[in-house]
Write a protein that holds these residues in place. Structure first.
Motif, PDB file in Angstrom:
ATOM      1  N   ILE A 100      49.354  36.017  74.535  1.00 53.56           N
ATOM      2  CA  ILE A 100      48.848  36.027  73.156  1.00 53.56           C
ATOM      3  C   ILE A 100      47.690  35.045  73.019  1.00 53.56           C
ATOM      4  CG2 ILE A 100      49.443  35.404  70.768  1.00 53.56           C
ATOM      5  CD1 ILE A 100      52.327  36.503  71.540  1.00 53.56           C
ATOM      6  N   ARG A 130      45.707  34.137  75.323  1.00 59.14           N
ATOM      7  CA  ARG A 130      44.540  34.566  76.109  1.00 59.14           C
ATOM      8  C   ARG A 130      43.818  35.764  75.521  1.00 59.14           C
ATOM      9  NH1 ARG A 130      47.663  34.095  80.715  1.00 59.14           N
ATOM     10  NH2 ARG A 130      48.000  36.330  80.647  1.00 59.14           N
ATOM     11  N   ARG A 131      44.523  36.504  74.652  1.00 60.16           N
ATOM     12  CA  ARG A 131      43.946  37.753  74.147  1.00 60.16           C
ATOM     13  C   ARG A 131      42.542  37.535  73.625  1.00 60.16           C
ATOM     14  NH1 ARG A 131      49.104  40.051  71.004  1.00 60.16           N
ATOM     15  NH2 ARG A 131      50.248  40.428  72.918  1.00 60.16           N
ATOM     16  N   GLY A 132      41.670  38.427  73.962  1.00 62.10           N
ATOM     17  CA  GLY A 132      40.283  38.271  73.527  1.00 62.10           C
ATOM     18  C   GLY A 132      40.185  38.409  72.035  1.00 62.10           C
ATOM     19  N   ARG A 133      39.927  37.293  71.378  1.00 63.12           N
ATOM     20  CA  ARG A 133      39.849  37.384  69.930  1.00 63.12           C
ATOM     21  C   ARG A 133      38.410  37.281  69.477  1.00 63.12           C
ATOM     22  NH1 ARG A 133      44.919  33.588  69.386  1.00 63.12           N
ATOM     23  NH2 ARG A 133      43.708  32.626  71.002  1.00 63.12           N
ATOM     24  N   TYR A 134      37.502  37.267  70.448  1.00 64.24           N
ATOM     25  CA  TYR A 134      36.111  37.096  70.076  1.00 64.24           C
ATOM     26  C   TYR A 134      35.300  38.352  70.264  1.00 64.24           C
ATOM     27  CZ  TYR A 134      37.313  32.288  69.923  1.00 64.24           C
ATOM     28  OH  TYR A 134      37.899  31.119  69.591  1.00 64.24           O
ATOM     29  N   VAL A 135      35.573  39.023  71.358  1.00 63.12           N
ATOM     30  CA  VAL A 135      34.643  40.074  71.732  1.00 63.12           C
ATOM     31  C   VAL A 135      35.207  41.477  71.546  1.00 63.12           C
ATOM     32  CG1 VAL A 135      33.290  38.677  73.260  1.00 63.12           C
ATOM     33  CG2 VAL A 135      35.354  39.742  74.113  1.00 63.12           C
ATOM     34  N   GLU A 136      36.460  41.589  71.107  1.00 68.43           N
ATOM     35  CA  GLU A 136      36.994  42.927  70.884  1.00 68.43           C
ATOM     36  C   GLU A 136      36.351  43.515  69.653  1.00 68.43           C
ATOM     37  OE1 GLU A 136      41.369  42.301  72.785  1.00 68.43           O
ATOM     38  OE2 GLU A 136      41.163  42.862  70.710  1.00 68.43           O
ATOM     39  N   ARG A 137      35.724  44.638  69.809  1.00 70.73           N
ATOM     40  CA  ARG A 137      35.028  45.215  68.665  1.00 70.73           C
ATOM     41  C   ARG A 137      35.502  46.630  68.427  1.00 70.73           C
ATOM     42  NH1 ARG A 137      30.483  43.284  65.887  1.00 70.73           N
ATOM     43  NH2 ARG A 137      30.207  41.133  66.478  1.00 70.73           N
ATOM     44  N   PRO A 145      31.188  32.052  71.989  1.00 65.23           N
ATOM     45  CA  PRO A 145      31.743  33.278  72.558  1.00 65.23           C
ATOM     46  C   PRO A 145      30.948  34.498  72.124  1.00 65.23           C
ATOM     47  CG  PRO A 145      32.979  32.662  70.605  1.00 65.23           C
ATOM     48  CD  PRO A 145      31.941  31.591  70.808  1.00 65.23           C
ATOM     49  N   GLY A 146      31.077  35.569  72.894  1.00 68.67           N
ATOM     50  CA  GLY A 146      30.360  36.786  72.548  1.00 68.67           C
ATOM     51  C   GLY A 146      30.400  37.777  73.693  1.00 68.67           C
ATOM     52  N   GLY A 200      32.116  40.125  62.363  1.00 67.56           N
ATOM     53  CA  GLY A 200      32.507  41.288  63.144  1.00 67.56           C
ATOM     54  C   GLY A 200      33.313  40.900  64.376  1.00 67.56           C
ATOM     55  N   GLY A 201      33.114  39.679  64.862  1.00 69.64           N
ATOM     56  CA  GLY A 201      33.788  39.269  66.084  1.00 69.64           C
ATOM     57  C   GLY A 201      34.808  38.165  65.900  1.00 69.64           C
ATOM     58  N   ASN A 202      34.788  37.502  64.746  1.00 65.75           N
ATOM     59  CA  ASN A 202      35.653  36.334  64.552  1.00 65.75           C
ATOM     60  C   ASN A 202      36.317  36.304  63.182  1.00 65.75           C
ATOM     61  OD1 ASN A 202      35.030  34.453  67.012  1.00 65.75           O
ATOM     62  ND2 ASN A 202      33.059  35.235  66.314  1.00 65.75           N
ATOM     63  N   ASP A 225      44.504  39.703  66.746  1.00 65.51           N
ATOM     64  CA  ASP A 225      43.920  40.835  67.474  1.00 65.51           C
ATOM     65  C   ASP A 225      42.447  41.030  67.115  1.00 65.51           C
ATOM     66  OD1 ASP A 225      44.431  42.262  64.948  1.00 65.51           O
ATOM     67  OD2 ASP A 225      46.479  42.478  65.671  1.00 65.51           O
ATOM     68  N   ASN A 229      35.220  43.652  62.189  1.00 68.31           N
ATOM     69  CA  ASN A 229      35.406  44.755  63.124  1.00 68.31           C
ATOM     70  C   ASN A 229      36.281  45.839  62.489  1.00 68.31           C
ATOM     71  OD1 ASN A 229      35.607  46.316  65.412  1.00 68.31           O
ATOM     72  ND2 ASN A 229      37.027  44.966  66.465  1.00 68.31           N
ATOM     73  N   LYS A 271      34.273  33.609  76.308  1.00 69.88           N
ATOM     74  CA  LYS A 271      35.548  33.342  75.625  1.00 69.88           C
ATOM     75  C   LYS A 271      35.646  31.890  75.169  1.00 69.88           C
ATOM     76  CE  LYS A 271      37.740  37.309  76.883  1.00 69.88           C
ATOM     77  NZ  LYS A 271      38.757  38.145  76.290  1.00 69.88           N
TER      78      LYS A 271
END
Lengths: 211, 331
Positions: free
Chosen positions: A202, A204-211, B83-84, B136-138, B157, B162, B320
């Motif tokens: 949890i 580690r889950r990508g919370r920045y780049v998931e779009r 991050p990005g 959109g990302g944060n 999540d 987004n 990240k």
């Protein structure tokens, strides 16, 4: 005798009634939030009040100290319960001796394990929601609790605790988390390892780049 | 008196390529943004990166012209290091390295999330706010404690922006999705019940998105009612975690920043929460709400003035990079 406002949380007001039918009681009232839609607001307050009372009862049965519930009124989003004489763990962490600190966090972890074993997810495991009395650590505020044995939800519960330690008790976060998780594992046994893995996942889950 | 320092900052974490110029006195001399609009679907990192590198030269030239400076006036080059999206970040970082090397000036890698907070503080005058950063990302609730911006709550999540964008796309609304949803929501009357998921001070939007799309496909509701319901649920969740963190930290200011900060319904929620807790509400101005270069140049200067630069060999991007990993020596 007059009611005294003892805490104004984000969600509810806590009033101390020094003489509620001869008892010192806490009245928890979920206050209306004008910023959210009336229907969402009403439904949230009603459901959370009911569910909280129910889950506090279950937690007690599982061996986790919680307040005694005297009265529940879902329509008024109000609950009357035992007043716990003690201090919030959050406020005493810095005053405790290092050994005592570890002992108590181990106990907190053990009790969190008991909740999970009994199918309870606390939903807001923080040091503000644990009251330290001379002989017990009482878990309070089950307002966001739910019934589930899902590993994902257990993982989130532990993740929240870790996040709280990192944001608020960052001086001791590492050792306190370790003690907490040890206590948790003592209660949960091997099942704990899966939850720990989930907690890491949890985080580690990508919370920045998931779009 | 010494001349103020000048920093050129490059922002390229996602679909915006931004180049800004700031001075050490907190003046923003230029803030040029070029947006990559995908032909179909969401942002494709490689396509966006291709756009960024194609327009990089002209956007930098335009920023210099707007700022009325020449390249030789630049004292520091800042870039968003994370991050990005990897390919997008790499494009900005490559340009920044090349310019810094060519001009012989120091390079500063900036954390994108820190920059959103710092530009908010600069442009609103907020000193020590609890910040709700939504884009959109944060989706992050954060406050300064013990040398860092601590994360009190965040999405487990997807980000709220987004979520709105994907829903808008499913509903065939024009790009960008957030403003289109907001516009339609104004005409909504009925509240359709959707999942409301708050866990402590964290929240989750993926279930809300799935349910909203399901209701959309059922064709049972008007799009206005659906947009209204989607916003009411999502923003009530944001309001709740913000309020919890505000009560927890007891900060006297509440700052709304990031692209979704432009939403008027969300602003009214933030205002109401701030009033309730005796805090002063602040909203970042629109041109600094979405991803932009000005925030990178200003944050780069803050870092540079407190003695922090990024040597070339440490200038690799960090897709990240968490907000709470960054030491903030200037506060």
């Amino acid at each position: 005798m007059a009611l005294r406002l003892i805490a104004k949380g984000a969600e509810a007001d806590l009033w101390l009634d020094p003489d509620w039918n001869g008892r010192r009681a806490v009245i928890k009232r979920r206050v209306e939030k004008r910023y959210r839609h009336r229907e969402i607001d009403r439904e949230l307050r009603r459901l959370r009040t009911l569910r909280e009372a129910e889950i506090i009862h279950r937690a007690k049965r599982a061996g986790v100290p919680t307040p005694v519930i005297y009265q529940v009124d879902p329509e008024e989003a109000t609950m009357v319960m035992e007043h716990i004489e003690g201090r919030r763990l959050r406020d005493v962490v810095a005053e405790l001796s290092p050994e005592e600190r570890l002992r108590i966090f181990r106990m907190a972890g053990l009790q969190a394990g008991r909740l999970h074993r009994a199918g309870i997810i606390h939903g807001d495991l923080t040091t503000s929601n644990m009251i330290l009395t001379p002989n017990r650590l009482v878990f309070v505020d089950f307002g966001l609790a739910e019934l589930s044995t899902e590993e994902e939800k257990r993982g989130v519960d532990l993740h929240l605790m870790r996040r709280m330690l990192q944001s608020t008790h960052f001086q001791y976060a590492g050792e306190l988390l370790k003690a907490f998780l040890e206590g948790y594992r003592e209660e949960m046994g091997e099942e704990a390892d899966g939850v720990f893995r989930r907690m890491e996942e949890i985080a580690r889950r990508g919370r920045y780049v998931e779009r | 008196m010494a001349e103020p320092l000048i920093c050129l900052g490059i922002e390229s974490t996602a679909d915006n390529l931004g180049v800004g110029v700031a001075t050490s006195e907190g003046e923003i001399l230029a803030n040029v943004v070029s947006v990559h609009v995908p032909e179909t679907g969401g942002i494709h990192p490689r396509e966006a990166a291709r756009h960024h590198s194609a327009v990089m030269g002209e956007v930098i030239a335009e920023a210099l012209e707007k700022a009325n400076i020449i390249a030789g006036d630049i004292d520091v080059i800042a870039f968003s290091q994370g991050p990005g999206m990897g390919p997008c970040l790499r494009t900005g970082a490559t340009a920044a390295r090349a310019i810094a090397h060519r001009l012989g000036v120091p390079l500063v890698g900036v954390n994108h999330c820190v920059a959103h907070i710092e530009i908010g503080r600069l442009t609103t005058g907020a000193e020590d706010p609890l910040t709700l950063y939504v884009s959109g990302g944060n989706t992050i609730v954060s406050g300064f404690e013990g040398g860092r911006y601590r994360v009190f709550g965040e999405t487990l999540d997807i980000a709220v922006g987004n979520m709105l964008d994907v829903f808008a796309r499913e509903a065939s609304l024009p790009y960008p999705g957030g403003p289109a949803v907001e516009e339609l929501a104004r005409g909504g009357r009925r509240l359709i019940r959707l999942p409301y998921v708050v866990k402590g001070m964290d929240l989750s939007f993926s279930g809300l998105l799935t349910a909203a799309i399901r209701e959309l496909k059922s064709r049972r509701w008007s799009l206005e009612d659906l947009c209204h319901s989607l916003q009411e649920h999502a923003f009530a969740m944001l309001g709740e975690i913000t309020e919890r963190a505000l009560a927890h930290t007891e900060k006297g200011e509440l700052l709304l920043t990031g692209g979704v900060a432009a939403n008027m319904r969300l602003r009214s929620i933030i205002r109401s929460i701030a009033e309730e807790h005796g805090a002063e509400p602040h909203y970042v101005p629109k041109q600094y709400a979405t991803d932009n270069g000005a925030m990178i140049s200003w944050t780069g200067l803050l870092a540079y003035r407190s003695g922090s630069t990024t040597p070339l060999e440490e200038s690799y991007i960090n897709p990240k990079w968490r907000l709470d990993e960054v030491e903030i020596p200037w506060r």
